[in-house]
Design a protein around this motif. Structure first.
Motif, PDB file in Angstrom:
ATOM      1  N   ARG A  10     -12.597  45.475  -3.301  1.00 13.31           N
ATOM      2  CA  ARG A  10     -12.092  44.769  -2.126  1.00 13.31           C
ATOM      3  C   ARG A  10     -10.695  45.283  -1.807  1.00 13.31           C
ATOM      4  O   ARG A  10      -9.968  45.696  -2.705  1.00 13.31           O
ATOM      5  N   VAL A  11     -10.344  45.253  -0.518  1.00 11.34           N
ATOM      6  CA  VAL A  11      -8.979  45.591  -0.117  1.00 11.34           C
ATOM      7  C   VAL A  11      -8.479  44.497   0.811  1.00 11.34           C
ATOM      8  O   VAL A  11      -9.241  43.915   1.590  1.00 11.34           O
ATOM      9  N   GLU A  12      -7.183  44.213   0.733  1.00  8.21           N
ATOM     10  CA  GLU A  12      -6.619  43.125   1.519  1.00  8.21           C
ATOM     11  C   GLU A  12      -6.742  43.369   3.015  1.00  8.21           C
ATOM     12  O   GLU A  12      -6.948  42.432   3.798  1.00  8.21           O
ATOM     13  N   GLU A  13      -6.622  44.628   3.433  1.00  4.33           N
ATOM     14  CA  GLU A  13      -6.650  44.928   4.862  1.00  4.33           C
ATOM     15  C   GLU A  13      -7.991  44.602   5.492  1.00  4.33           C
ATOM     16  O   GLU A  13      -8.064  44.223   6.667  1.00  4.33           O
ATOM     17  N   ALA A  15     -10.378  42.181   4.359  1.00  4.06           N
ATOM     18  CA  ALA A  15     -10.588  41.155   3.332  1.00  4.06           C
ATOM     19  C   ALA A  15     -11.997  40.601   3.303  1.00  4.06           C
ATOM     20  O   ALA A  15     -12.401  39.998   2.311  1.00  4.06           O
ATOM     21  N   ARG A 129     -10.134  43.851  10.443  1.00  3.22           N
ATOM     22  CA  ARG A 129      -8.838  44.054   9.783  1.00  3.22           C
ATOM     23  C   ARG A 129      -8.113  42.719   9.634  1.00  3.22           C
ATOM     24  O   ARG A 129      -6.978  42.550  10.059  1.00  3.22           O
ATOM     25  N   ASN A 131      -8.634  38.488   7.504  1.00  3.15           N
ATOM     26  CA  ASN A 131      -9.490  37.607   6.717  1.00  3.15           C
ATOM     27  C   ASN A 131      -9.929  36.401   7.528  1.00  3.15           C
ATOM     28  O   ASN A 131     -10.473  35.449   7.005  1.00  3.15           O
ATOM     29  N   ARG A 393      -5.531  53.075  -2.897  1.00  3.05           N
ATOM     30  CA  ARG A 393      -4.881  52.089  -2.034  1.00  3.05           C
ATOM     31  C   ARG A 393      -4.118  51.061  -2.864  1.00  3.05           C
ATOM     32  O   ARG A 393      -4.614  50.580  -3.896  1.00  3.05           O
ATOM     33  N   SER A 394      -2.964  50.674  -2.368  1.00  7.72           N
ATOM     34  CA  SER A 394      -2.160  49.687  -3.083  1.00  7.72           C
ATOM     35  C   SER A 394      -2.731  48.283  -2.982  1.00  7.72           C
ATOM     36  O   SER A 394      -2.410  47.415  -3.802  1.00  7.72           O
ATOM     37  N   ASP A 395      -3.583  48.035  -1.975  1.00  5.56           N
ATOM     38  CA  ASP A 395      -4.164  46.698  -1.800  1.00  5.56           C
ATOM     39  C   ASP A 395      -5.574  46.593  -2.374  1.00  5.56           C
ATOM     40  O   ASP A 395      -6.302  45.637  -2.097  1.00  5.56           O
ATOM     41  N   LEU A 396      -5.977  47.565  -3.204  1.00  7.26           N
ATOM     42  CA  LEU A 396      -7.326  47.588  -3.775  1.00  7.26           C
ATOM     43  C   LEU A 396      -7.411  46.689  -5.006  1.00  7.26           C
ATOM     44  O   LEU A 396      -6.542  46.700  -5.874  1.00  7.26           O
ATOM     45  N   SER A 397      -8.498  45.904  -5.080  1.00  3.16           N
ATOM     46  CA  SER A 397      -8.838  45.174  -6.297  1.00  3.16           C
ATOM     47  C   SER A 397     -10.238  45.589  -6.727  1.00  3.16           C
ATOM     48  O   SER A 397     -11.077  45.949  -5.907  1.00  3.16           O
TER      49      SER A 397
END
Length: 404
Positions: A10-13, A15, A129, A131, A393-397
């Motif tokens: 998942r990525v925040e951008e 969501a 783009r 949530n 990516r820095s927003d990747l989980s």
């Protein structure tokens, strides 16, 4: 061959989008995707499905599909359980195609079509783009500031300059478009009524399109299940002079009887849509003559395995099939494989703000679209992968389940 691990991303951008990798001991990895409630779908995959899938042969797709969708609360819906199963199922078909060295549409029976006509769903670049998912307020223009404007802000275009938009689409060979100008009134009035002034405002885009391009453009009307039955029927009657192609989700998709009443009230086709889950739900609508066009989203309604059964069932009722896409790039690729392979496919949904925009930030290949048609994907499996930079990516989980 055995499934050795399942990874989710998942990525925040983005969501609401969830990507899935199904890994095997043969070194073949399948890619899947689903949309909405991504974190909940991720939890279901790891907490409930993984224990049933790890160690299994990924090529036994029918067996694994039945295992995933036969769980409690996972039948005939588009809830978390079905969306999670859809993502895994798409990944299994990707593995199947890669093992065979063939595109997924060949695994589904080969090409029924050399190319498929598309329509443009007139969303904007900012949808997904976020949530938040609500009609209109999050399907709007790109945020202001330093961000460069996009030439594909088609939601704003159909609300404010629909004739120009229709001309632009036609110049690119696209001869069908989907719009939803009744949504603001539905949201304001909670779907209970529409004023005369609101009706005039919502009809204005249809007037502009017909004035600009005549009958060269087909217009699909998306109603997002926002209206009660009497008002939906009023809207249908008001729009008949503009000859729309179909009304989609005119009311909530939970009453085949009510939708059948709507369908009888208008000469325009009725489309029952991606909000239905599994072939069992669609059968109720087909049995009641409630739908003329059968639409399914493979990321919601059971993946490719269930999607081909829905298409085949529609064919037995002499109804066309029209895969949905307003989600992500992997689901879009899967939909193209389905469209190309099914003999009763009518048309394929697409969003040019997506396939010419953010899809290309995430995957290696996007289906080729030229002159109003989409062409078959050519690589083995789905024919696309997440781009390498996605994993930086820095927003990747990321979450992993693997065999002991």
């Amino acid at each position: 061959m055995k499934i050795t691990a399942i990874r989710t991303y998942r990525v925040e951008e983005f969501a609401n989008v969830l990507w899935v990798h199904v890994e095997t001991d043969a070194g073949v990895t399948g890619l899947g995707e689903t949309f909405y409630g991504a974190e909940a779908c991720e939890a279901h995959i790891h907490n409930t499905l993984a224990v049933r899938l790890l160690g299994q042969n990924p090529l036994n797709i029918e067996l694994l599909h039945k295992e995933m969708v036969s769980l409690p609360n996972a039948q005939a819906s588009t809830g978390v359980e079905y969306r999670a199963a859809s993502a895994v199922d798409i990944a299994l078909w990707d593995i199947f195609g890669k093992v065979a060295g063939q595109p997924v549409h060949m695994m589904l029976g080969g090409q029924s079509w050399d190319r498929m006509r598309i329509y443009n769903t007139c969303a904007g670049t900012r949808y997904v783009r976020t949530n938040k998912i609500k009609p209109v307020d999050t399907w709007n223009l790109a945020a202001g500031g330093a961000e460069a404007p996009s030439p594909y802000e088609d939601l704003d275009a159909f609300m404010t300059r629909a004739g120009e938009l229709a001309e632009d689409l036609l110049s690119n060979g696209i001869t069908a478009m989907k719009i939803w100008p009744f949504d603001p009134a539905a949201i304001e009035n909670k779907g209970m009524f529409i004023t005369a002034e609101q009706m005039k405002t919502a009809i204005r885009p249809f007037e502009l399109i017909r004035k600009a391009v005549g009958d060269r453009m087909e217009i699909m009307v998306e109603m997002h299940s926002l209206w009660n039955l009497p008002v939906a029927m009023d809207i249908a009657r008001a729009l008949e002079p503009y000859q729309p192609r179909w009304f989609e989700d005119a009311i909530r998709m939970n009453s085949p009887q009510a939708l059948a009443e709507f369908a009888r009230s208008t000469t325009t086709w009725t489309c029952a849509s991606e909000t239905l889950g599994s072939r069992f739900a669609y059968k109720e609508y087909l049995d009641r003559d409630a739908t003329h066009v059968v639409m399914a989203d493979l990321c919601w309604t059971g993946g490719l395995t269930e999607g081909r059964k829905i298409a085949a069932m529609a064919d037995t009722y002499h109804r066309p099939f029209a895969p949905h896409d307003c989600i992500g790039p992997v689901g879009f690729a899967a939909a193209i494989h389905m469209s190309i392979s099914q003999p009763n496919t009518l048309i394929q949904e697409s969003v040019r703000a997506f396939y010419r925009g953010w899809y290309r930030e995430l995957v290696t290949e996007v289906p080729r679209i030229e002159g109003g048609y989409v062409y078959p994907m050519e690589g083995p499996g789905l024919g696309t992968e997440l781009v390498p930079q996605f994993f930086d990516r820095s927003d990747l989980s990321h979450r992993l389940s693997e065999a002991a």
